[in-house]
Design a protein around this motif. Structure first.
Motif, PDB file in Angstrom:
ATOM      1  N   ASP A 120      12.160  -4.305 -15.632  1.00 44.61           N
ATOM      2  CA  ASP A 120      13.327  -3.523 -15.799  1.00 44.61           C
ATOM      3  C   ASP A 120      13.814  -3.348 -17.377  1.00 44.61           C
ATOM      4  OD1 ASP A 120      13.546  -3.020 -13.034  1.00 44.61           O
ATOM      5  OD2 ASP A 120      14.894  -5.051 -12.779  1.00 44.61           O
ATOM      6  N   LEU A 121      13.717  -4.474 -18.162  1.00 45.16           N
ATOM      7  CA  LEU A 121      13.917  -4.626 -19.562  1.00 45.16           C
ATOM      8  C   LEU A 121      13.197  -3.308 -20.334  1.00 45.16           C
ATOM      9  CD1 LEU A 121      16.017  -5.801 -21.450  1.00 45.16           C
ATOM     10  CD2 LEU A 121      14.278  -7.382 -22.002  1.00 45.16           C
ATOM     11  N   ALA A 122      11.720  -3.610 -19.846  1.00 44.91           N
ATOM     12  CA  ALA A 122      10.824  -2.573 -20.541  1.00 44.91           C
ATOM     13  C   ALA A 122      11.412  -1.058 -20.186  1.00 44.91           C
ATOM     14  CB  ALA A 122       9.346  -2.977 -19.966  1.00 44.91           C
ATOM     15  N   MET A 123      11.618  -1.037 -18.882  1.00 46.25           N
ATOM     16  CA  MET A 123      12.029   0.464 -18.517  1.00 46.25           C
ATOM     17  C   MET A 123      13.346   1.007 -19.224  1.00 46.25           C
ATOM     18  SD  MET A 123      11.178   3.101 -16.640  1.00 46.25           S
ATOM     19  CE  MET A 123      11.701   4.368 -15.700  1.00 46.25           C
ATOM     20  N   ALA A 124      14.120   0.079 -19.417  1.00 43.80           N
ATOM     21  CA  ALA A 124      15.319   0.352 -20.096  1.00 43.80           C
ATOM     22  C   ALA A 124      15.087   0.780 -21.699  1.00 43.80           C
ATOM     23  CB  ALA A 124      16.508  -0.610 -19.945  1.00 43.80           C
ATOM     24  N   LYS A 125      14.388  -0.087 -22.141  1.00 44.06           N
ATOM     25  CA  LYS A 125      13.746   0.211 -23.544  1.00 44.06           C
ATOM     26  C   LYS A 125      12.940   1.468 -23.928  1.00 44.06           C
ATOM     27  CE  LYS A 125      14.275  -4.342 -25.383  1.00 44.06           C
ATOM     28  NZ  LYS A 125      14.100  -5.231 -26.407  1.00 44.06           N
ATOM     29  N   LEU A 126      12.130   1.933 -22.747  1.00 43.17           N
ATOM     30  CA  LEU A 126      11.514   3.010 -22.715  1.00 43.17           C
ATOM     31  C   LEU A 126      12.339   4.243 -22.509  1.00 43.17           C
ATOM     32  CD1 LEU A 126       8.578   4.068 -22.888  1.00 43.17           C
ATOM     33  CD2 LEU A 126       8.501   3.946 -20.443  1.00 43.17           C
ATOM     34  N   ASN A 143       9.786   1.493 -32.466  1.00 40.82           N
ATOM     35  CA  ASN A 143      10.027   0.255 -32.330  1.00 40.82           C
ATOM     36  C   ASN A 143      10.336  -0.132 -31.038  1.00 40.82           C
ATOM     37  OD1 ASN A 143       9.561  -0.423 -35.157  1.00 40.82           O
ATOM     38  ND2 ASN A 143      11.770  -0.119 -35.507  1.00 40.82           N
ATOM     39  N   LEU A 144      11.148   0.772 -30.339  1.00 44.32           N
ATOM     40  CA  LEU A 144      11.686   0.311 -28.829  1.00 44.32           C
ATOM     41  C   LEU A 144      10.291   0.558 -27.788  1.00 44.32           C
ATOM     42  CD1 LEU A 144      14.832   2.291 -28.557  1.00 44.32           C
ATOM     43  CD2 LEU A 144      14.521  -0.114 -28.190  1.00 44.32           C
ATOM     44  N   MET A 145       9.233   1.437 -28.286  1.00 43.19           N
ATOM     45  CA  MET A 145       8.216   1.602 -27.341  1.00 43.19           C
ATOM     46  C   MET A 145       7.232   0.242 -27.504  1.00 43.19           C
ATOM     47  SD  MET A 145       7.137   5.217 -26.342  1.00 43.19           S
ATOM     48  CE  MET A 145       5.513   4.761 -26.673  1.00 43.19           C
ATOM     49  N   ALA A 146       7.347  -0.185 -28.963  1.00 43.63           N
ATOM     50  CA  ALA A 146       6.368  -1.472 -29.003  1.00 43.63           C
ATOM     51  C   ALA A 146       6.954  -2.575 -28.281  1.00 43.63           C
ATOM     52  CB  ALA A 146       6.332  -1.704 -30.551  1.00 43.63           C
ATOM     53  N   GLU A 147       8.235  -2.871 -28.043  1.00 43.48           N
ATOM     54  CA  GLU A 147       9.077  -3.808 -27.514  1.00 43.48           C
ATOM     55  C   GLU A 147       8.640  -3.627 -25.864  1.00 43.48           C
ATOM     56  OE1 GLU A 147      13.193  -3.931 -28.438  1.00 43.48           O
ATOM     57  OE2 GLU A 147      12.807  -4.014 -30.573  1.00 43.48           O
ATOM     58  N   ALA A 148       8.798  -2.291 -25.588  1.00 45.79           N
ATOM     59  CA  ALA A 148       8.520  -2.036 -23.958  1.00 45.79           C
ATOM     60  C   ALA A 148       7.029  -2.445 -23.792  1.00 45.79           C
ATOM     61  CB  ALA A 148       8.970  -0.533 -23.577  1.00 45.79           C
ATOM     62  N   LYS A 149       6.082  -2.135 -24.689  1.00 42.19           N
ATOM     63  CA  LYS A 149       4.757  -2.387 -24.454  1.00 42.19           C
ATOM     64  C   LYS A 149       4.627  -4.036 -24.182  1.00 42.19           C
ATOM     65  CE  LYS A 149       0.304  -1.355 -25.772  1.00 42.19           C
ATOM     66  NZ  LYS A 149      -0.612  -0.511 -26.578  1.00 42.19           N
ATOM     67  N   LEU A 151       6.818  -6.005 -23.353  1.00 41.06           N
ATOM     68  CA  LEU A 151       7.343  -6.518 -21.986  1.00 41.06           C
ATOM     69  C   LEU A 151       6.731  -5.938 -20.805  1.00 41.06           C
ATOM     70  CD1 LEU A 151      11.017  -5.812 -22.834  1.00 41.06           C
ATOM     71  CD2 LEU A 151      10.215  -8.087 -22.560  1.00 41.06           C
ATOM     72  N   ASP A 152       5.939  -5.010 -20.764  1.00 42.32           N
ATOM     73  CA  ASP A 152       5.329  -4.608 -19.483  1.00 42.32           C
ATOM     74  C   ASP A 152       3.863  -5.345 -19.567  1.00 42.32           C
ATOM     75  OD1 ASP A 152       4.556  -2.689 -17.521  1.00 42.32           O
ATOM     76  OD2 ASP A 152       3.670  -1.290 -18.797  1.00 42.32           O
ATOM     77  N   GLY A 155       1.278  -3.536 -16.821  1.00 44.19           N
ATOM     78  CA  GLY A 155       0.899  -2.054 -17.043  1.00 44.19           C
ATOM     79  C   GLY A 155       1.555  -1.154 -16.213  1.00 44.19           C
ATOM     80  N   MET A 156       2.702  -1.157 -15.808  1.00 47.24           N
ATOM     81  CA  MET A 156       3.284  -0.396 -14.893  1.00 47.24           C
ATOM     82  C   MET A 156       3.841   0.886 -15.324  1.00 47.24           C
ATOM     83  SD  MET A 156       5.278  -3.046 -12.263  1.00 47.24           S
ATOM     84  CE  MET A 156       6.852  -2.080 -12.135  1.00 47.24           C
ATOM     85  N   LEU A 157       3.990   0.895 -16.780  1.00 50.03           N
ATOM     86  CA  LEU A 157       4.607   2.005 -17.478  1.00 50.03           C
ATOM     87  C   LEU A 157       3.640   2.373 -18.431  1.00 50.03           C
ATOM     88  CD1 LEU A 157       8.273   0.073 -18.457  1.00 50.03           C
ATOM     89  CD2 LEU A 157       7.589   1.998 -16.476  1.00 50.03           C
ATOM     90  N   LYS A 158       2.267   2.184 -18.208  1.00 53.31           N
ATOM     91  CA  LYS A 158       1.270   2.513 -19.274  1.00 53.31           C
ATOM     92  C   LYS A 158       1.272   4.094 -19.329  1.00 53.31           C
ATOM     93  CE  LYS A 158      -3.641   1.523 -20.322  1.00 53.31           C
ATOM     94  NZ  LYS A 158      -4.564   0.741 -20.190  1.00 53.31           N
TER      95      LYS A 158
END
Length: 171
Positions: A120-126, A143-149, A151-152, A155-158
């Motif tokens: 959920d945190l990864a999705m919010a950052k994405l 930077n936000l994409m790197a943080e989301a990666k 947290l994921d 690999g649900m948001l790949k």
């Protein structure tokens, strides 16, 4: 909508009543009352309106999600901190369809308050990265994409991340 502490007080009173029923020898009444007290404790940690809003969001019914979130009038008094994070997260997802400036505000607040699950945190950052990209803030989006990666983990948001990276190359 009950205040979060009222739910705990009700659970304590019902538990005391169930102990009284056990003392009287009414075992089945005591067990039933303990289950009822457990429901209040459950709703302390998992707010019923947020659960219903997630159900509506899963059905892609944004109006229903907004309706259920509308029942929470004062989130600071009615919700614990993680629930406030999810309240803002849901508002951010809903508003990202129409008003990205408001959505950014809600999503930033959700990230600040914290979300219980990493995806959920990864999705919010994405989502925040996508908003930053539309506002031409490439460094922040990266930077936000790197943080989301990070947290994921599953690999649900790949797929979404690869799409966003391709779009970022155009900026």
């Amino acid at each position: 909508m009950f205040h979060k502490n009222i739910k705990l007080v009700l659970a304590a009173l019902i538990t005391a009543w169930s102990v009284y029923q056990f003392v009287l020898g009414n075992i089945m009444n005591g067990i039933s009352l303990l289950l009822l007290a457990g429901i209040f404790v459950l709703f302390y940690f998992k707010n019923e309106f947020i659960l219903m809003a997630f159900l509506q969001l899963r059905k892609q019914n944004f109006e229903g999600t907004k309706k259920w979130l509308g029942y929470i009038k004062n989130p600071e008094a009615a919700l614990i901190v993680k629930q406030q994070g999810y309240f803002n997260y849901l508002h951010g997802i809903i508003l990202s369809q129409t008003n990205i400036t408001q959505a950014e505000k809600y999503l930033r607040k959700a990230v600040k308050l914290g979300l219980a699950m990493d995806h959920d945190l990864a999705m919010a950052k994405l989502q925040l990265a996508g908003i930053a990209m539309t506002k031409r803030r490439k460094r922040e989006a990266t930077n936000l994409m790197a943080e989301a990666k990070k947290l994921d983990k599953h690999g649900m948001l790949k797929e979404q991340m690869t799409m966003m990276k391709q779009q970022m190359k155009k900026i």
